[in-house]
Design a protein around this motif. Structure first.
Motif, PDB file in Angstrom:
ATOM      1  N   ARG A 106      33.543  41.562  42.673  1.00  0.00           N
ATOM      2  CA  ARG A 106      33.944  41.879  41.302  1.00  0.00           C
ATOM      3  C   ARG A 106      34.867  40.839  40.692  1.00  0.00           C
ATOM      4  NH1 ARG A 106      32.475  47.218  40.034  1.00  0.00           N
ATOM      5  NH2 ARG A 106      30.475  47.477  41.114  1.00  0.00           N
ATOM      6  N   ALA A 107      35.586  40.077  41.515  1.00  0.00           N
ATOM      7  CA  ALA A 107      36.483  39.049  40.963  1.00  0.00           C
ATOM      8  C   ALA A 107      36.913  38.090  42.057  1.00  0.00           C
ATOM      9  CB  ALA A 107      37.708  39.696  40.322  1.00  0.00           C
ATOM     10  N   LEU A 108      37.181  36.835  41.653  1.00  0.00           N
ATOM     11  CA  LEU A 108      37.759  35.825  42.528  1.00  0.00           C
ATOM     12  C   LEU A 108      39.215  35.641  42.132  1.00  0.00           C
ATOM     13  CD1 LEU A 108      34.938  33.095  42.557  1.00  0.00           C
ATOM     14  CD2 LEU A 108      35.209  35.085  44.050  1.00  0.00           C
ATOM     15  N   LEU A 109      40.119  35.799  43.092  1.00  0.00           N
ATOM     16  CA  LEU A 109      41.548  35.790  42.796  1.00  0.00           C
ATOM     17  C   LEU A 109      42.267  34.756  43.648  1.00  0.00           C
ATOM     18  CD1 LEU A 109      42.045  39.665  42.928  1.00  0.00           C
ATOM     19  CD2 LEU A 109      41.452  38.269  40.926  1.00  0.00           C
ATOM     20  N   ASP A 110      43.357  34.213  43.082  1.00  0.00           N
ATOM     21  CA  ASP A 110      44.157  33.246  43.832  1.00  0.00           C
ATOM     22  C   ASP A 110      45.582  33.279  43.286  1.00  0.00           C
ATOM     23  OD1 ASP A 110      43.248  30.741  45.807  1.00  0.00           O
ATOM     24  OD2 ASP A 110      45.151  30.404  44.764  1.00  0.00           O
ATOM     25  N   SER A 111      46.530  32.939  44.152  1.00  0.00           N
ATOM     26  CA  SER A 111      47.934  32.926  43.713  1.00  0.00           C
ATOM     27  C   SER A 111      48.291  31.644  42.974  1.00  0.00           C
ATOM     28  CB  SER A 111      48.862  33.097  44.920  1.00  0.00           C
ATOM     29  OG  SER A 111      48.615  32.080  45.875  1.00  0.00           O
ATOM     30  N   TRP A 142      43.315  29.029  38.276  1.00  0.00           N
ATOM     31  CA  TRP A 142      42.881  30.011  37.289  1.00  0.00           C
ATOM     32  C   TRP A 142      42.039  29.330  36.208  1.00  0.00           C
ATOM     33  CZ3 TRP A 142      48.047  33.134  36.280  1.00  0.00           C
ATOM     34  CH2 TRP A 142      48.439  33.763  37.491  1.00  0.00           C
ATOM     35  N   GLY A 143      40.995  29.970  35.839  1.00  0.00           N
ATOM     36  CA  GLY A 143      40.098  29.437  34.814  1.00  0.00           C
ATOM     37  C   GLY A 143      38.927  28.656  35.383  1.00  0.00           C
ATOM     38  N   GLN A 144      38.977  28.298  36.691  1.00  0.00           N
ATOM     39  CA  GLN A 144      37.836  27.600  37.312  1.00  0.00           C
ATOM     40  C   GLN A 144      36.647  28.548  37.394  1.00  0.00           C
ATOM     41  OE1 GLN A 144      38.675  25.772  41.081  1.00  0.00           O
ATOM     42  NE2 GLN A 144      40.571  24.798  40.383  1.00  0.00           N
ATOM     43  N   CYS A 145      35.497  28.029  37.034  1.00  0.00           N
ATOM     44  CA  CYS A 145      34.263  28.828  37.091  1.00  0.00           C
ATOM     45  C   CYS A 145      33.518  28.478  38.376  1.00  0.00           C
ATOM     46  CB  CYS A 145      33.401  28.531  35.869  1.00  0.00           C
ATOM     47  SG  CYS A 145      31.902  29.544  35.790  1.00  0.00           S
ATOM     48  N   ILE A 146      33.340  29.468  39.221  1.00  0.00           N
ATOM     49  CA  ILE A 146      32.596  29.294  40.475  1.00  0.00           C
ATOM     50  C   ILE A 146      31.482  30.332  40.498  1.00  0.00           C
ATOM     51  CG2 ILE A 146      32.701  29.281  42.988  1.00  0.00           C
ATOM     52  CD1 ILE A 146      35.624  28.590  42.823  1.00  0.00           C
ATOM     53  N   GLY A 147      30.253  29.849  40.373  1.00  0.00           N
ATOM     54  CA  GLY A 147      29.124  30.773  40.282  1.00  0.00           C
ATOM     55  C   GLY A 147      29.217  31.586  39.014  1.00  0.00           C
ATOM     56  N   VAL A 179      37.925  32.222  38.297  1.00  0.00           N
ATOM     57  CA  VAL A 179      39.073  32.510  39.156  1.00  0.00           C
ATOM     58  C   VAL A 179      40.265  32.941  38.294  1.00  0.00           C
ATOM     59  CG1 VAL A 179      40.657  31.586  40.903  1.00  0.00           C
ATOM     60  CG2 VAL A 179      38.273  30.801  40.823  1.00  0.00           C
ATOM     61  N   GLY A 180      40.949  34.001  38.733  1.00  0.00           N
ATOM     62  CA  GLY A 180      42.118  34.486  38.003  1.00  0.00           C
ATOM     63  C   GLY A 180      43.166  35.014  38.965  1.00  0.00           C
ATOM     64  N   GLY A 181      44.179  35.648  38.410  1.00  0.00           N
ATOM     65  CA  GLY A 181      45.230  36.259  39.212  1.00  0.00           C
ATOM     66  C   GLY A 181      44.980  37.739  39.395  1.00  0.00           C
ATOM     67  N   TYR A 182      45.724  38.322  40.307  1.00  0.00           N
ATOM     68  CA  TYR A 182      45.553  39.746  40.570  1.00  0.00           C
ATOM     69  C   TYR A 182      46.122  40.576  39.429  1.00  0.00           C
ATOM     70  CZ  TYR A 182      45.893  44.315  42.775  1.00  0.00           C
ATOM     71  OH  TYR A 182      45.756  45.651  43.066  1.00  0.00           O
ATOM     72  N   ASP A 183      45.329  41.550  38.960  1.00  0.00           N
ATOM     73  CA  ASP A 183      45.726  42.446  37.863  1.00  0.00           C
ATOM     74  C   ASP A 183      45.710  43.880  38.401  1.00  0.00           C
ATOM     75  OD1 ASP A 183      45.946  44.084  35.665  1.00  0.00           O
ATOM     76  OD2 ASP A 183      44.542  42.940  34.431  1.00  0.00           O
ATOM     77  N   PRO A 184      46.882  44.493  38.586  1.00  0.00           N
ATOM     78  CA  PRO A 184      46.925  45.857  39.151  1.00  0.00           C
ATOM     79  C   PRO A 184      46.110  46.865  38.356  1.00  0.00           C
ATOM     80  CG  PRO A 184      49.129  44.892  39.071  1.00  0.00           C
ATOM     81  CD  PRO A 184      48.223  43.973  38.301  1.00  0.00           C
ATOM     82  N   GLN A 185      46.025  46.663  37.054  1.00  0.00           N
ATOM     83  CA  GLN A 185      45.274  47.610  36.218  1.00  0.00           C
ATOM     84  C   GLN A 185      43.764  47.451  36.444  1.00  0.00           C
ATOM     85  OE1 GLN A 185      46.600  49.646  33.432  1.00  0.00           O
ATOM     86  NE2 GLN A 185      48.594  49.359  34.387  1.00  0.00           N
ATOM     87  N   ALA A 186      43.286  46.210  36.406  1.00  0.00           N
ATOM     88  CA  ALA A 186      41.837  45.977  36.508  1.00  0.00           C
ATOM     89  C   ALA A 186      41.321  46.045  37.937  1.00  0.00           C
ATOM     90  CB  ALA A 186      41.500  44.604  35.905  1.00  0.00           C
TER      91      ALA A 186
END
Length: 307
Positions: free
Chosen positions: A240-245, A250-255, A259-266
């Motif tokens: 569902r998502a690619l995450l990194d600290s 962030w913003g890199q498109c892979i497939g 890539v983004g950061g962890y979102d507790p809500q989503a």
């Protein structure tokens, strides 16, 4: 004279079952076969079962179906001890797959070992294995050449392993120094399984991911391990998502993912695969520090380990 015809001419009971060397080798073989029986209820085929003594010993210990192949007249003796004995080469057998095929000091007698191994592979279950033993070169450390006229090949550990690999088997274990008789005191013993196809391996790996994650999941740690071990499977997995600290990623498109950061809500409640072997402990602690429950965290090592 063809091999089958030649062995038909040999006398019955060529082995003296009461000699110390015969008892020694049977004892060692019983131990080797026993180690490979998982449930004790498998179907076993012994190629070259002679008088059937090994099978008799195994049947006394396990509730297996034990069948044999014996081209010589010794099959009359083995038929009294085993569940069934075939009088034709393995390539002519039609039978339900076996979980274990064993063969001691037979392959060196066969003119075309590749054909014999192909026959074994067709008789072996997908999860089965082969236990094979042949003389190590001449079979004795003080002999340079094997003069036995029935022996058509002289194997080394390397040549035997390569032969099995060419015939579609993967070697699990190989050892030397196994005892057959006073003049064949050094034998090669090899345990092998059918090498799965590329498609089969990928299917098994995907199954591991699905069993471990239980459904949709997140991936944390987008680096070399992700590109090597998960990206090739990504289209077949419910990521569902690619995450990194690292904000630099962030913003890199892979497939099909960015890539983004962890979102507790989503991202709440979804399992997270930590996609790093080297930095797994640090990433795990980082996520725990952010209040993510430990049961949501799955290490890449736990998916790949113990395949």
């Amino acid at each position: 004279m063809e091999q089958a015809s030649y062995y038909e001419t040999l006398s019955v009971a060529r082995n003296d079952l009461d000699t110390p060397w015969f008892k020694r080798k049977i004892g060692e073989r019983v131990a080797a076969v026993s180690d490979l029986l998982k449930s004790g209820r498998e179907r076993v085929l012994e190629v070259g079962c002679a008088e059937g003594e090994l099978g008799r010993e195994i049947k006394a210990r396990f509730a297996v179906t034990y069948e044999g192949v014996e081209l010589s007249q010794d099959r009359a003796l083995s038929a009294q001890k085993l569940d069934r004995v075939f009088s034709t080469p393995a390539g002519q057998i039609e039978a339900t797959p076996y979980q274990l095929i064993v063969s001691f000091h037979v392959l060196e007698h066969i003119a075309r070992p590749e054909q014999e191994l192909a026959a074994w592979s067709s008789l072996l279950s997908a999860d089965g294995c082969v236990l094979l033993e042949v003389p190590n070169e001449a079979g004795h450390p003080l002999l340079a050449s094997d003069r036995n006229v029935e022996h058509l090949h002289q194997f080394t550990p390397a040549s035997l392993a390569l032969l099995l690999a060419r015939c579609g088997f993967a070697c699990d274990a190989l050892s030397v120094g196994h005892y057959e008789s006073p003049v064949y005191s050094d034998s090669i013993r090899l345990v092998a399984r059918l090498q799965p196809t590329v498609e089969r391996r990928q299917a098994l790996l995907l199954q591991r991911f699905r069993e471990r994650t239980g459904g949709p999941f997140l991936v944390y740690g987008i680096g070399g391990d992700y590109l090597n071990y998960l990206a090739p499977l990504a289209e077949s997995l419910d990521i569902r998502a690619l995450l990194d600290s690292s904000e630099a990623k962030w913003g890199q498109c892979i497939g099909q993912h960015v890539v983004g950061g962890y979102d507790p809500q989503a991202h709440a409640d979804l399992p997270i695969v930590i996609c790093s072997i080297r930095f797994a402990a640090q990433i795990r602690q980082h996520l725990l520090n952010h209040g993510i429950a430990a049961q949501r965290l799955i290490g890449l090592d736990s998916i790949y380990e113990d395949a």
